[in-house]
Write an enzyme that holds these catalytic residues in place. Structure first.
Site: not given
Ligand SMILES: NC(=O)C1=CN([C@@H]2O[C@H](COP(=O)(O)OP(=O)(O)OC[C@H]3O[C@@H](n4cnc5c(N)ncnc54)[C@H](O)[C@@H]3O)[C@@H](O)[C@H]2O)C=CC1
Ligand SMILES: O=C(O)C(=O)CO
Length: 333
Positions: A245, A274, A295
């Site tokens: 993000r 965004e 994105h």
């Molecule tokens: N660009 C895109 O299209 C997409 C972006 N995303 C973004 O990716 C993010 C991560 O997704 P996942 O890997 O599924 O989440 P997840 O929850 O599996 O992994 C996130 C990790 O970050 C760690 N974390 C949280 N706060 C922290 C901090 N203050 N310092 C260090 N580490 C910290 C957590 O402990 C966790 O291990 C989502 O929240 C979303 O914002 C998700 C899907 C698509």
């Molecule tokens: O699912 C999410 O968090 C996304 O950013 C989609 O692209």
């Protein structure tokens, strides 16, 4: 849900056809056929009337909106993995269950992260523009279009969760050594598989890395986690890739550092405001210093259908009287 009245499910954006067809079969589904983002009054009307709201990551479901929810609203089933668009605590106070769509986007988002990790140091967009823009190619030369090798470099992952781990697997295959900072240390099996080094101190990790990949969620604790002070710890030859993000990185500070030659470049799929993109980033993109994408990390047909399936399973499981598989709980303080 057999024999019972179908729940009224309001979906805020157009979803893939086969997801909408299934939703129509299973629910009293209110679709958004023309895909115009809902206005605030429309969201208020939806939340007052529905049993389930299916928003997506661009809909702001904050405490003020949730306070206007009708008696019927039992569930907010986000069509999205990140839940920074929803005030989960406010929903919890009203006994409204929140779910998301994790896991099904891991590989697609990690692919796009890897693509950015390659694109910036190897000057992919600049090179592609030479030919697609109808420009003149002087022909191969030993000193033209030189970028930087990524094989053998150090990758520091901030947030080694589902996507971070998928990024690490790819990066290891590209010859990068894997380092990470996370709230919790990864399981020993994962560390062994990736030969990953855990850094308790984010500051210390930043100072030693060649490439940083941002993969943690946006939360109050991660707002500007990569602040101006922390960005200044990076080596001037380092690159940043952010597919998580935009607000996790202080975008103004990042731009100033790249403009000032204090950072080599960045690959960004997400932005602090965004869909607005800072014009300075567009200028840097023209110079090949950054690669910016609108994105698109999870933008595959397969992924978007899988996300829809997850939303459906979450709703059905809930209305069958069970805990939905992707329930999101309020963050602990
Ligand atoms: N660009 C895109 O299209 C997409 C972006 N995303 C973004 O990716 C993010 C991560 O997704 P996942 O890997 O599924 O989440 P997840 O929850 O599996 O992994 C996130 C990790 O970050 C760690 N974390 C949280 N706060 C922290 C901090 N203050 N310092 C260090 N580490 C910290 C957590 O402990 C966790 O291990 C989502 O929240 C979303 O914002 C998700 C899907 C698509
Ligand atoms: O699912 C999410 O968090 C996304 O950013 C989609 O692209």
């Amino acid at each position: 849900m057999n024999g019972r009245k179908k729940p009224l499910v309001v979906i805020t954006r157009k979803l893939p056809d086969q997801v909408e067809t299934r939703m129509r079969e299973l629910f009293d589904a209110r679709l958004n056929v023309d895909d115009r983002p809902m206005t605030q009054p429309e969201l208020v009307a939806a939340i007052k009337e529905a049993d389930v709201l299916v928003p997506t990551i661009t809909d702001r479901i904050d405490a003020a909106l949730i306070a206007q929810a009708g008696e019927r609203l039992k569930m907010i089933a986000n069509y999205g993995n990140g839940v920074d668009n929803i005030d989960v605590a406010a929903a919890g106070e009203r006994n409204i269950v929140v779910t998301n769509t994790p896991n099904v986007l891991n590989e697609d988002t990690a692919d796009m992260t890897m693509a950015l990790m390659l694109a910036v140091p190897r000057r992919l967009t600049l090179g592609a523009q030479v030919l697609s823009g109808g420009g003149k190619w002087p022909g191969w030369s030993p000193t033209w279009m030189l970028g930087h090798r990524i094989w053998g470099k150090r990758l520091g992952i901030v947030g080694m969760g589902r996507i971070g781990t998928a990024v690490a697997r790819r990066a290891k295959a590209f010859g990068l050594s894997i380092h990470y900072h996370n709230r919790h240390r990864a399981a020993p099996l994962i560390e062994d598989e990736l030969e990953a080094t855990y850094w308790d101190s984010l500051d210390q990790m930043l100072a030693r890395m060649d490439i940083i990949s941002v993969n943690c969620p946006s939360t109050p604790a991660t707002f500007h986690l990569l602040s101006a002070r922390r960005l200044a710890l990076l080596q001037p030859t380092a690159y940043i890739v952010n597919t998580a993000r935009g607000d996790i990185v202080d975008e103004d500070a990042l731009i100033a550092m790249i403009e000032g030659g204090k950072l080599a470049g960045a690959g960004l799929d997400v932005f602090e405001h965004e869909p607005a993109v800072n014009p300075k980033l567009v200028k840097l993109a023209d110079k090949g210093k950054v690669v910016i994408l609108p994105h698109m990390g999870s933008a595959t047909i397969e992924g978007r259908i899988d996300m829809g399936d997850k939303v459906i399973i979450n709703i059905r499981t809930f209305f069958d009287g069970h805990r939905p598989p992707d329930r999101v709980l309020p963050r602990r303080a």
